[in-house]
Design an enzyme around this catalytic site. Structure first.
Site, short mmCIF file in Angstrom:
data_model
loop_
_atom_site.label_atom_id
_atom_site.label_comp_id
_atom_site.label_asym_id
_atom_site.label_seq_id
_atom_site.Cartn_x
_atom_site.Cartn_y
_atom_site.Cartn_z
N SER A 22 -16.55 -61.14 -74.96
CA SER A 22 -17.54 -61.89 -74.25
C SER A 22 -18.25 -62.92 -74.83
O SER A 22 -19.57 -63.11 -74.63
CB SER A 22 -18.56 -60.73 -73.56
OG SER A 22 -17.75 -60.09 -72.73
N GLU A 48 -6.30 -53.75 -76.47
CA GLU A 48 -5.62 -53.64 -75.44
C GLU A 48 -4.15 -53.04 -75.95
O GLU A 48 -3.50 -52.34 -75.03
CB GLU A 48 -5.44 -54.55 -74.48
CG GLU A 48 -6.78 -55.09 -73.83
CD GLU A 48 -7.19 -56.73 -73.73
OE1 GLU A 48 -6.25 -57.36 -73.87
OE2 GLU A 48 -8.22 -56.82 -73.37
N HIS A 54 -4.69 -55.53 -81.50
CA HIS A 54 -5.84 -56.05 -80.26
C HIS A 54 -5.95 -54.78 -79.69
O HIS A 54 -5.11 -53.66 -79.35
CB HIS A 54 -5.39 -57.01 -79.43
CG HIS A 54 -6.46 -57.44 -78.43
ND1 HIS A 54 -6.93 -56.70 -77.29
CD2 HIS A 54 -7.27 -58.58 -78.48
CE1 HIS A 54 -7.82 -57.34 -76.79
NE2 HIS A 54 -8.18 -58.45 -77.40
N GLU A 82 -13.76 -56.83 -82.75
CA GLU A 82 -13.91 -56.69 -81.12
C GLU A 82 -14.41 -55.48 -80.60
O GLU A 82 -13.57 -54.58 -80.43
CB GLU A 82 -12.56 -57.11 -80.39
CG GLU A 82 -12.21 -58.65 -80.96
CD GLU A 82 -11.16 -59.11 -79.95
OE1 GLU A 82 -11.64 -60.31 -79.48
OE2 GLU A 82 -10.37 -58.41 -79.44
N GLY A 131 -11.42 -64.38 -75.12
CA GLY A 131 -10.61 -64.14 -74.15
C GLY A 131 -11.08 -64.96 -72.96
O GLY A 131 -10.36 -66.21 -72.90
N GLY A 132 -11.71 -64.50 -71.90
CA GLY A 132 -12.19 -65.07 -70.69
C GLY A 132 -12.56 -66.71 -70.86
O GLY A 132 -12.17 -67.42 -70.08
N ASN A 191 -7.53 -66.11 -76.84
CA ASN A 191 -6.52 -65.30 -76.67
C ASN A 191 -6.39 -65.22 -75.17
O ASN A 191 -7.33 -64.69 -74.37
CB ASN A 191 -6.80 -63.89 -77.20
CG ASN A 191 -5.99 -62.67 -76.68
OD1 ASN A 191 -5.01 -62.92 -76.12
ND2 ASN A 191 -6.39 -61.55 -76.93
N TRP A 192 -5.25 -65.83 -74.75
CA TRP A 192 -5.09 -65.95 -73.33
C TRP A 192 -4.63 -64.87 -72.58
O TRP A 192 -4.49 -64.72 -71.27
CB TRP A 192 -4.24 -67.25 -72.92
CG TRP A 192 -4.50 -68.60 -73.64
CD1 TRP A 192 -5.85 -68.74 -74.11
CD2 TRP A 192 -3.85 -69.84 -73.39
NE1 TRP A 192 -5.90 -70.12 -74.33
CE2 TRP A 192 -4.74 -71.00 -74.11
CE3 TRP A 192 -2.76 -70.41 -72.83
CZ2 TRP A 192 -4.37 -72.14 -73.89
CZ3 TRP A 192 -2.47 -71.66 -72.74
CH2 TRP A 192 -3.10 -72.67 -73.36
N LYS A 193 -4.23 -63.86 -73.26
CA LYS A 193 -3.89 -62.64 -72.84
C LYS A 193 -2.66 -62.79 -71.76
O LYS A 193 -1.82 -63.80 -72.08
CB LYS A 193 -4.93 -61.84 -72.27
CG LYS A 193 -6.21 -61.55 -73.30
CD LYS A 193 -7.20 -60.58 -72.70
CE LYS A 193 -8.26 -60.58 -73.85
NZ LYS A 193 -9.29 -59.52 -73.60
N GLY A 226 -14.42 -58.33 -72.36
CA GLY A 226 -13.91 -58.65 -70.77
C GLY A 226 -15.17 -57.97 -69.84
O GLY A 226 -14.81 -57.86 -68.67
#
Ligand code: 13P
Length: 255
Positions: free
Chosen positions: A214, A98, A96, A168, A235-236, A10-12, A174
């Site tokens: 993470s 977010e 998600h 998640e 993510g990251g 997920n590149w957000k 993150g």
């Protein structure tokens, strides 16, 4: 029952189309023929077409990060399932945390999107998870149950095998704080049990449940070895080809 592992990036809101191209090229070069693990990349909308062309013909699949439940109409700024299919997206992240926290998405709204995605042959990756306050209050399983039951309402037995669940924990996204393997497996096993209740054992055993929060090459092998952890939503560590590829390697190594 062996479920094939799935690693999704997920590149957000990262990577312009220009920046996305080399990342996609590196992933295709190193893992484009990998069939041991299912691989999905979810760039932002503006990079979908570029990335879609680069991964075309490889085993890497394209996902989007959000969509609107309606097919078309006066919804300024929104994108429909049909538009995503037109760009050859096969997966869609829904619910998600977010989206839930910054954009006020409710289970009912996420449910409409899930049904619309399935109707359009997009595979939903339905994200669920508790906040730190909810974990500390001891309500983790209740929160996850509400989100799954709400998100999957009206989804039939035939459809649900196309759904992927992503657990998640919000406090691990993150933050560098990862759930312990025991904490993660406990919730994953609970989700599996809930799916058994909703759809029966045979179907529940086919549904993949990803862990997100993470996940990185250092903690992935232990998490991915858990009985009910069928992959990762990253993510990251998906923003750089080296770490994303290491996660794919870690998933392929689990027996
Ligand atoms: P991080 O891997 O950066 O914690 O993000 C997880 C996530 O939200 C994936 O959807």
């Amino acid at each position: 029952m062996i479920r094939k592992k799935l690693i999704a990036g997920n590149w957000k809101m990262n990577k312009s189309a220009t920046e996305a191209a080399p990342l996609a090229q590196e992933i295709v070069a190193a893992a484009g023929r990998n069939t041991d693990v299912d691989i999905v990349v979810c760039p932002p909308f503006t990079a979908l077409e570029t990335v879609g062309k680069i991964i075309d013909g490889s085993s890497i699949k394209l996902g989007a990060q959000n969509m609107h439940p309606e097919a078309s109409g006066a919804y300024t700024g929104e994108i429909s399932a049909g538009m995503l299919r037109d760009l050859f997206a096969s997966h869609i992240l829904l619910g998600h945390s977010e989206r839930r926290s910054y954009f006020g998405e409710t289970d009912a709204f996420i449910n409409k999107k899930t049904l619309a995605a399935l109707k359009n042959q997009l595979r939903p990756i339905l994200c669920v998870g508790e906040t730190l306050a909810e974990r500390e209050a001891g309500t983790t399983l209740k929160v996850v149950q509400t989100q799954i039951e709400g998100g999957l309402e009206g989804v039939t037995k035939d459809q649900v095998t196309n759904v992927v669940i992503a657990y998640e924990p919000v406090w691990a996204i993150g933050t560098g704080k990862v759930a312990t393997t025991a904490q993660a497996q406990e919730v994953h096993a609970f989700i599996r049990g809930l799916l058994v209740k909703l759809y029966g054992d045979a179907i529940a055993q086919k549904i993949r449940i990803l862990y997100g929060g993470s996940m990185k090459p250092s903690n992935a092998p232990e998490l991915l070895a858990q009985k009910d952890i069928d992959g990762g939503l990253i993510g990251g560590a998906s923003l750089e080809s080296r770490s994303f590829l290491e996660l794919i390697t870690a998933a392929a190594a689990v027996k």
